[in-house]
Motif scaffolding. Sequence first.
Motif: not given
Length: 242
Positions: A51, A53, A104-109
């Motif tokens: 996941r 980015k 977590t669907t967005t901003g995983f990092d």
Amino acid sequence: MKARTLLAPLAWAIVSLALPAAAAENAQTFVNKAAAGGMFEVDSSKLAQERAKEQQVKDFAGKMIADHSAANETLKKLAAEQKLQVPAQLDATQKSDIEKLQNTTTGFDQPYVEMQRSAHADAVNLFQSYAKEGDNPSLKAFAAETLPTLKMHQDMIEKIAAADAGMPAVKSASTPKPPAPVPGANSFTESQAKNRIQDAGYTDISSLAKDGQGIWRGQAKKDGKSISVALDYQGNVFAGQQ
């Protein structure tokens, strides 16, 4: 002379009964924490490879899977030789962190990086302490041999955090200490903050609280004197700061 002859075996029997229990408890605690920490590194990093980015985060995750999987296998073998149990699952906090990453669907990092920073701070402290004061020679040697790799991981994740303006960075060894605590998003837990302050030579640390600038502040003792202390998000420790 006869009394002394009878008492000596009795005293040794008492000591021999007491020592293994204490040693086993300390060794088992180390195995529990080290194994759970290693499993968390692998599980969270498998999610990161899927996941994340940023390529540097994916690369870091790959190294965590490889290095910690190898260390976990070594620890299992040592634990079996010492007749110690290896936990089969994560602790409650680690399970919660894995669930957060899974959801977590967005901003995983960023959350992954912050969890890795915290996990490696704990791991370095655990392995460093056991390598120095451990009660089991085989596990003590394992801790000492693994510590440099953990410190390398810690340096890697701090550099990744520093490369992103949205991720607060702990200073490197070459960064000069600022004259006062640096405001910023502080990812240290209260326990980690206390350990950092203790490592700086302070004792009896109390009343730790994070202020509005992200700085941990509290009271401590050094050289027999009570003094206020502060820890900023970079890991700098200051005395006499209000």
